[in-house]
Design an enzyme around this catalytic site. Structure first.
Site, PDB file in Angstrom:
ATOM      1  N   ARG A   1      -4.757   1.092  12.529  1.00 55.54           N
ATOM      2  CA  ARG A   1      -6.110   1.480  12.085  1.00 55.54           C
ATOM      3  C   ARG A   1      -7.075   0.298  12.243  1.00 55.54           C
ATOM      4  O   ARG A   1      -7.811  -0.055  11.338  1.00 55.54           O
ATOM      5  CB  ARG A   1      -6.073   1.964  10.637  1.00 55.54           C
ATOM      6  CG  ARG A   1      -5.249   3.222  10.436  1.00 55.54           C
ATOM      7  CD  ARG A   1      -5.051   3.520   8.957  1.00 55.54           C
ATOM      8  NE  ARG A   1      -4.229   4.708   8.772  1.00 55.54           N
ATOM      9  CZ  ARG A   1      -4.703   5.923   8.561  1.00 55.54           C
ATOM     10  NH1 ARG A   1      -6.004   6.125   8.509  1.00 55.54           N
ATOM     11  NH2 ARG A   1      -3.894   6.952   8.406  1.00 55.54           N
TER      12      ARG A   1
ATOM     13  N   ASP B   1      -3.249  -2.513   3.061  1.00 55.17           N
ATOM     14  CA  ASP B   1      -3.545  -2.598   4.489  1.00 55.17           C
ATOM     15  C   ASP B   1      -4.743  -3.513   4.718  1.00 55.17           C
ATOM     16  O   ASP B   1      -5.621  -3.632   3.857  1.00 55.17           O
ATOM     17  CB  ASP B   1      -3.848  -1.201   5.059  1.00 55.17           C
ATOM     18  CG  ASP B   1      -2.577  -0.412   5.349  1.00 55.17           C
ATOM     19  OD1 ASP B   1      -1.484  -0.992   5.233  1.00 55.17           O
ATOM     20  OD2 ASP B   1      -2.687   0.781   5.686  1.00 55.17           O
TER      21      ASP B   1
ATOM     22  N   ASP C   1      -7.772  -3.696   5.667  1.00 53.18           N
ATOM     23  CA  ASP C   1      -9.103  -3.147   5.913  1.00 53.18           C
ATOM     24  C   ASP C   1      -9.767  -2.916   4.560  1.00 53.18           C
ATOM     25  O   ASP C   1      -9.169  -3.155   3.515  1.00 53.18           O
ATOM     26  CB  ASP C   1      -9.044  -1.860   6.740  1.00 53.18           C
ATOM     27  CG  ASP C   1      -8.187  -0.770   6.113  1.00 53.18           C
ATOM     28  OD1 ASP C   1      -7.920  -0.835   4.899  1.00 53.18           O
ATOM     29  OD2 ASP C   1      -7.781   0.159   6.834  1.00 53.18           O
TER      30      ASP C   1
ATOM     31  N   GLU D   1       0.824  -1.217   0.000  1.00 59.48           N
ATOM     32  CA  GLU D   1       0.000   0.000   0.000  1.00 59.48           C
ATOM     33  C   GLU D   1       0.852   1.258   0.000  1.00 59.48           C
ATOM     34  O   GLU D   1       0.462   2.268  -0.551  1.00 59.48           O
ATOM     35  CB  GLU D   1      -0.931   0.012   1.214  1.00 59.48           C
ATOM     36  CG  GLU D   1      -1.754   1.277   1.311  1.00 59.48           C
ATOM     37  CD  GLU D   1      -2.980   1.139   2.188  1.00 59.48           C
ATOM     38  OE1 GLU D   1      -3.435   2.168   2.708  1.00 59.48           O
ATOM     39  OE2 GLU D   1      -3.482   0.021   2.343  1.00 59.48           O
ATOM     40  N   LYS D   2       2.015   1.171   0.627  1.00 55.26           N
ATOM     41  CA  LYS D   2       2.865   2.354   0.746  1.00 55.26           C
ATOM     42  C   LYS D   2       4.324   1.922   0.769  1.00 55.26           C
ATOM     43  O   LYS D   2       4.631   0.747   1.034  1.00 55.26           O
ATOM     44  CB  LYS D   2       2.506   3.154   1.998  1.00 55.26           C
ATOM     45  CG  LYS D   2       2.624   2.370   3.279  1.00 55.26           C
ATOM     46  CD  LYS D   2       2.235   3.204   4.484  1.00 55.26           C
ATOM     47  CE  LYS D   2       0.743   3.337   4.619  1.00 55.26           C
ATOM     48  NZ  LYS D   2       0.092   2.049   4.981  1.00 55.26           N
TER      49      LYS D   2
ATOM     50  N   TYR E   1      -0.414  -2.853  13.391  1.00 52.46           N
ATOM     51  CA  TYR E   1      -1.237  -1.995  12.532  1.00 52.46           C
ATOM     52  C   TYR E   1      -2.232  -1.185  13.365  1.00 52.46           C
ATOM     53  O   TYR E   1      -3.045  -1.751  14.104  1.00 52.46           O
ATOM     54  CB  TYR E   1      -1.984  -2.873  11.524  1.00 52.46           C
ATOM     55  CG  TYR E   1      -2.891  -2.124  10.594  1.00 52.46           C
ATOM     56  CD1 TYR E   1      -2.367  -1.284   9.618  1.00 52.46           C
ATOM     57  CD2 TYR E   1      -4.271  -2.264  10.676  1.00 52.46           C
ATOM     58  CE1 TYR E   1      -3.206  -0.603   8.755  1.00 52.46           C
ATOM     59  CE2 TYR E   1      -5.114  -1.589   9.813  1.00 52.46           C
ATOM     60  CZ  TYR E   1      -4.576  -0.757   8.850  1.00 52.46           C
ATOM     61  OH  TYR E   1      -5.405  -0.080   7.999  1.00 52.46           O
TER      62      TYR E   1
END
Length: 663
Positions: free
Chosen positions: A332, A103, A105, A7-8, A330
């Protein structure tokens, strides 16, 4: 070649670190010795197209254009990340196997899935894509995750849920923001009246609380305290409070407080220097297990109370502890449970905690990491688990003040899982004096258990030593000189970051629809774990909210908007229902069309209602951002505003949407 798409960049580097070396680094990717390639997105590489992409006439804000509903949805590359999208385009063509490492989610799932769809990856390659779920950036955890790949097809409903949310928020925010802004201009107010599916009900909570405070008129009420002596000759032992009978109802308010001073003084006169008979003296043993490890919202609420941090500060700091320092998992997460297999890591994690927080080391030696613990429950863990410390030991990377404090808060909460239950006794004495009922109660800690690992403030809240005497039913005591205390009713407290976040998390208390309230789960709420802090900050930036010390208050602009809006747009019922339906999509219990079609029909009605609304012009608050942030932390995922502020954490084009059109 196997291509892993993170994701990043920080996640990409953590994955590459455990792949065979030597590595060759290219622009936007890392190639391992075994041929695997790790590349990454930089948040969303794509965004919902602006209205004018569908028709140039939509660049001007006109009532006759509304509602704008795209016939065919379009995504467009974000200008600042086009280069990385081109890198991925080439690598995807070269790859024989794709691994999705967004991520864990729904937004993280959509973020990579939408890139794969946009790049028109062949169906065979897309269907064979695997899913890598990482919640801990430490090397051992990443290696373990790489050995537990799952078919990405299992997560399609999660992606569809995020897509539905993104499109619905675009429709809702774009159309209602334009409609109400146009009506505001007709009243002479040159301001963008941003409306969002989540931000507006949050604003409504604050406005209505402020209205309650402003309307509040304090009233005196009276309490009678009997001074209890063990005998007439002995000194004061304790006070017992009068419990009015039903015969006093005419002199009480809806909360049972006595409003008539004459009644209170009459009771005091009757019990002065009178025998007091013990009706009951009951001690009830109780115990309470440790509070579960943190979800993001629970962490933000506790950090707001204990450390005075705003919700956004907590999110930014937690993101830094996760990405930069790799000291927590993580952040979030909406889950407060852990996989059963993680209990095997407990000793190593507590050892790492001791290296970062030496003052906790003596207490941590008392932890029983092998005992049964309710926090470890596979049935309650989804794509991600609770926020806990990692096994990384203290190193050269120093933590700043907020990082150190937040890490310790997370560490204490995790360590508490391995301590015995807090045990206490509730002791209640009931007495009859001159025909009236009086009670005294107190709580005594008998075994602190997990309380010892918490902060001094939290330990104090557990209660001190009991000072009520041991009594028996039928015993006769003495009521000496009573006290009549005049107190005053207090207005509701203004919202703070912690209490507003708690209200967003447990929104069922504010839902008007009794049927909906009855089915709302404890975890349902306004927005998501990842977006709530950004939504609060957005309302400050829009100048709808302002800070007064620790209090959050509405501005005149915010109050004018809520007054003008249809009530259903500023109440949480609708968005709570949305969140439930989106969750149902993710759980394969609802279809995309079953959510979107009724939503569009409702939107048509709201737009027509908006275009006939009169809005009171008000003076705009000074400054560009009344709630300017006082803290700068790690790079964060943005929460959409204006067109998609309602819950999309990455609806990045919304800020442009919220600007008034030219001409």
């Amino acid at each position: 070649m196997r291509l892993i798409i993170a994701e990043k960049p920080s996640l990409g580097r953590a994955i590459a670190e455990v792949l065979p070396k030597p590595h060759s680094k290219g622009e936007g990717f890392v190639r391992a010795a075994n041929g695997d390639v790790v590349s990454w997105c930089i948040g969303h590489l794509l965004e919902q197209a602006e209205p004018e992409a569908y028709d140039p006439v939509f660049k001007q804000w006109r009532a006759e254009h509304l509602p704008i509903i795209p016939p065919q949805w379009q995504l467009q590359p974000k200008s600042q990340t086009r280069k990385q999208l081109s890198v991925l385009r080439g690598l995807v063509k070269e790859a024989s196997q794709l691994v999705h490492a967004g991520d864990p989610d729904r937004e993280g799932q959509l973020l990579v899935d939408e890139v794969i769809s946009y790049l028109k990856v062949p169906a065979t390659k897309r269907d064979s894509m695997q899913r890598l779920l990482i919640s801990d950036l430490n090397p051992e955890a990443v290696r373990r995750a790489l050995q537990q790949l799952r078919p990405n097809s299992e997560f399609i409903p999660l992606s569809v849920s995020a897509l539905a949310r993104s499109r619905a928020d675009w429709l809702y925010g774009i159309n209602l923001t334009r409609a109400f802004t146009l009506r505001g201009r007709a009243s002479g107010m040159n301001a963008v009246l941003s409306v969002g599916r989540v931000q507006t009900p949050v604003l409504g909570l604050v406005v209505r609380r402020d209205e309650e405070i402003n309307r509040f008129v304090s009233r005196p009420f009276y309490e009678v305290q009997a001074a209890i002596h063990l005998t007439e000759q002995q000194p004061l032992s304790f006070y017992a409070q009068w419990q009015p009978s039903e015969a006093c109802a005419a002199h009480q308010d809806e909360d049972g407080r006595v409003l008539n001073p004459k009644l209170a003084h009459n009771v005091a006169a009757r019990i002065r220097n009178q025998p007091a008979q013990v009706e009951s003296a009951e001690r009830k043993a109780q115990k309470q297990v440790a509070p579960l490890p943190y979800s993001l919202s629970a962490l933000q609420i506790d950090a707001g109370k204990a450390l005075g941090m705003s919700a956004q500060q907590v999110l930014d700091t937690a993101q830094s502890l996760y990405e930069k320092h790799q000291l927590i998992t993580y952040p979030r997460s909406d889950c407060r449970y852990l996989p059963r297999e993680h209990q095997a890591d407990a000793a190593a994690i507590l050892q790492a905690v001791a290296s970062h927080c030496p003052t906790l080391q003596p207490l941590l030696t008392q932890a029983n990491v092998s005992g049964r613990c309710r926090a470890f429950d596979d049935s309650k863990v989804g794509a991600h688990h609770a926020i806990i410390p990692t096994q990384k030991m203290a190193g050269k990377s120093a933590l700043n003040g907020y990082e150190a404090k937040l890490y310790e808060l997370i560490a204490r909460q995790y360590a508490a899982q391995f301590f015995p239950a807090w045990q206490y006794a509730d002791y209640k004495i009931s007495l009859t004096i001159a025909g009236g009922l009086f009670t005294a109660s107190q709580r005594q800690t008998t075994a602190p258990g997990w309380k010892v690992i918490l902060s001094k403030k939290q330990q104090d809240e557990a209660g001190g030593a009991v000072n009520l005497p041991e009594l028996n039913a039928g015993q006769i005591l003495w009521s000496g000189e009573p006290q009549v205390q005049e107190k005053h009713t207090q207005p509701p407290a203004p919202f703070t970051d912690a209490t507003l976040l708690a209200a967003m998390t447990n929104i069922g208390r504010y839902v008007q629809d009794s049927a909906l309230r009855a089915i709302l789960k404890e975890t349902d709420g306004l927005g998501t774990e990842a977006t709530r802090a950004g939504i609060i900050e957005l309302l400050f930036k829009r100048r709808f909210l302002q800070r007064e010390g620790k209090s959050i208050r509405s501005t005149e602009l915010g109050r004018a908007l809520i007054t003008a809006l249809p009530e259903q747009t500023s109440r949480p019922d609708m968005t709570a229902q949305w969140e439930r339906q989106l969750n149902d999509i993710a759980q394969r219990e609802c279809r995309y069309d079953d959510f979107m079609q009724p939503m569009q029909q409702q939107l048509q009605q709201l737009v027509q209602q908006a275009l006939t609304t009169q809005i009171r012009a008000v003076a705009l608050p000074a400054g560009k951002a009344a709630g300017k942030k006082r803290y700068s932390g790690a790079r964060k995922k943005t929460t959409g505003a204006g067109k998609a502020s309602a819950g999309g954490r990455r609806a990045s084009s919304a800020t442009r949407t919220a600007r008034p059109a030219r001409g």
